[in-house]
Design a protein around this motif. Structure first.
Motif: not given
Lengths: 300, 300, 300, 300
Positions: C135-139, C160-167, C169-174
């Motif tokens: 998998v390749v993951i990109s912002n 984003t600065k405010d939603a880094k944590n959510e991002a 979490q998504k990455q870790l799930k992948l």
């Protein structure tokens, strides 16, 4: 497809607007630099880079490359050249103006190995290699789909021992049709005939997978392994009738050891071949390479 | 004078007390490493470094170098070797123990150029080159005073075309007299006879001032200049009957360009020659080089 | 699409049948090598390569990597590990068997710059990088089409600065979903949180575009230009909480001069970044890198 | 003794008869090259080498170095400079003529480590370093005998914390007495005071044993070892008040690995320090280095 290539060329042209290089070689004599710099000054040219080289200060040869920017250059080309002819005659110069916005048309010859081709396509796509890669020609069909993804036409021309001449005629016709300025042999595993080569003087660049003059000819990695060298290399040079004897543009090397077998040398060597060829081609495209007999002067 | 040399040797001997290397080459087969490491373990040896190399895992050749420390080693040499002979026989090994405190006796052959000689003397004086430089032999008298400042005997033996044999006899007598283990040709500009070479097998190290196999033979810098190479080099190798064809120990290179004439290449090349030769000699002295046919295995 | 990736993995698996590496680190003590080599000998393993390193021979640390071939290895994994546990306990080793046919699953993180990503994809396609690039993951969405041409899934996760944590979490799930063994930050221009990093210990490899520890942090090429350095470099390292302070796997450099501005350094540096990262990743995939505190032991 | 030094200087003077360099820096503007080359042409100078560099073609800075040969130059110095002043004023240049036969007087500062000193003395003796090494100054007496063998005066000036000022006064007096043009700190392990430095602007060259800006300050090899870098380096720079922050002249590097401890790095690093310092000093002596703010332009 074709759009990608056209867009690249247009972009390069815009970036290089008003930029040219003046290339000079002649017998060394007093007053050359003064005459040339006065000329450009009077025309309002802004010298960006200037390099010169004298083989032997007293009575030897003189080489010069001046890169300059001149507003509205495209319209003044003819006038400029006519005016410079007087200086050229006075010093009996070989001279030419190379306009950077005249993006050079390039053909790439390739066989089955793709690493050198890919490096060129990739640097071209990234905007680092300023050329119009007009056509890729191969004696094998394998790399067609890859090349076409880049919006570049691909021609498969079979080369057999008996019909080599016919194949070369087809190739030359393509070079003419696409108005090719420079051909790059990106691990093209065929030897070109003297006829072919003489029709493209100083216009064919090869990559040889050894540190020339070591291991001229076939299977250099195998022979490097047999000899037990501790360093391998690659050489990019202009193609002449003498196999692997043309003027060298660039070379580089890589350290190896007894652990590496011939296959390892091939694998490791690929990265050196890629970077050496890409540098040599870039310097040619930027008119940085002057040929003198069997050697080059590279202003980089 | 002589004191300086004696003090160096004594110092090196102390530093290398109890240290040895076991060198093995044989047909690759299961159980070698287990047998050897068991043997050393039972003797209480502490393995400092261990390197191995198999040319082809299945049915090929196996090379090994183990450096170890064994308290009171000097008194156990004989016992150790007798005991190891059983393993050696079992696996049909070529094997030898090299005791690091048996400082190798070195002869340096030199002509007029001093840079390679000086690099060796200097590294020796700094304690980086662990050898007993027992004698310097030259076909010219020029470097005598310099060598003698280091407390090392210098012999001037004229070599003429007609009396080459006599000269070599004198040289060989010196090698015998000083019990020389290794001879280093530090830009010695004479070709040794097959007789001389065969009497010193795998014991003569040369520095050639090119990137072999490019520019075998005379005047490599001049020929590199003529060919227009972009990189020059130097090669250190064992001397065999085939000129410049012996097993390569080390090579290195240096980037040059069109500005450099043949004299510049010579001047710049000196630094590469110096470091390449010094590295090769150091590896030989530390028993890091195994010769296999026309190639070397260097465990460094 | 998916076929290409599946075929690659199957091919790699076949090529690496019966091949494994045993990795050991423990306190240095007599008898380790003997015990380990006896063990492998008794199992009928053929040792292909063996490397060891002791930080300090007396009472220090010992590291070892043995690559071996053992017929029908896949069926014997469990038995082998159970048996080796006794030796592991005896010497209080950290040890693991890494089976070469268990092709490592890799995620690549990327932003907008494509050169490091492309080098990895290309070497993977050429068969030089033995991994399952899962998998390749990109912002950023830009590189999606390129990646998908290689048959590899691409996920665009905005950070984003405010939603880094959510991002994250998504990455870790992948990473979990694709069972990722190693993540490569191929010029991923986001700083990962300590939470993210600690969930992937010794499993994230970064490329930093400077010769660390020079120019830690942002804009290294601009700062290299400001400082007027004559050589630039790139560094690949494991990611830890301390920015750019993780254990260094590989570094390389490139000569520059006053003619090069910051943009030139960026352009030239790309080739060094590419090769440094590719080498570091390859060594990790071949289990050649052992981490000890803030440093690496690389058996290459 | 003194004879050797005097003979060297006389030899260098003869070799460089009639040779000079013109060094220019000014605001970039049209017509500079034309004006300068006309001037030299009218005087009958033969341009041997010419280099120029513009930081930013439009409205930036311009640097130029022209090396030329002018018969009977020594007698025309004054006339030449007077005449050139007009051009200098017109373009508001910083300019100077450096006459190659005015062999630069050099002082070498050294402590106990001799490798950088020896490299300079040796290259000087071989005729590769064209300087008048007028004096060697040390805070330790150890290297006195070595230096005096080269026919060069040696001064031992003890430097203590409490009497640093007195020591520097003695050193400065020597620099004045010997009319020193350039001082080289060849591993001189003392920090010079701002007073000392400001009295010798752009005239002190240092060798720092790291790849700056990595490992500024003390014990760089120890810190390189601690950090686990895979490449070490050395940097030669002009000395300014900011420790290790002066304009960099030259840098080079060397690959190392986990096998090397801090002592190995020191030993290996010596060869890089030697060659980096020797190159930087040679370029300074040939007037190839122009300083611009905190950076250098090196025309080599």
């Amino acid at each position: 497809m074709k759009e990608l290539r056209d867009r690249k060329v247009e972009l390069f042209r815009q970036t290089n607007k008003d930029r040219a290089r003046l290339l000079i070689s002649c017998k060394d004599q007093p007053g050359i630099v003064a005459a040339v710099s006065n000329f450009l000054y009077e025309y309002g040219a802004n010298i960006v880079q200037s390099d010169q080289y004298s083989i032997d200060p007293e009575g030897g040869l003189f080489f010069m490359r001046i890169e300059f920017i001149l507003p509205d250059l495209k319209r003044q080309e003819e006038k400029l050249e006519e005016a410079f002819a007087a200086i050229g005659n006075q010093f009996r110069m070989d001279w030419r103006f190379a306009y950077a916005y005249d993006i050079k048309k390039m053909a790439i010859f390739v066989s089955r190995e793709d690493h050198c081709l890919m490096e060129l396509l990739w640097q071209w796509q990234a905007g680092d290699l300023v050329a119009d890669i007009a056509v890729v020609i191969s004696n094998h069909p394998d790399l067609g789909p890859t090349v076409e993804q880049f919006g570049i036409p691909f021609y498969h021309i079979t080369v057999t021992k008996d019909a080599k001449n016919e194949a070369e005629q087809k190739q030359l016709k393509l070079l003419e049709e696409y108005e090719i300025d420079v051909s790059v042999l990106a691990r093209y595993m065929q030897i070109l005939s003297p006829t072919f080569i003489s029709s493209q003087p100083e216009r064919i660049i090869n990559i040889h997978h050894s540190f020339l003059p070591a291991f001229v000819g076939a299977k250099p990695y195998e022979r490097a392994y047999e000899r037990g060298v501790k360093i391998i290399g690659a050489t990019s040079h202009y193609v002449t009738d003498d196999l692997d004897e043309g003027p060298i543009i660039e070379q580089d090397v890589l350290r190896v050891n007894h652990n590496h077998n011939a296959e390892d040398l091939k694998r490791l060597g690929r990265s050196v071949e890629r970077s050496v060829l890409a540098r040599a081609v870039a310097w040619h495209l930027e008119d940085r390479v002057l040929i003198h007999k069997s050697k080059t002067v590279v202003f980089n």
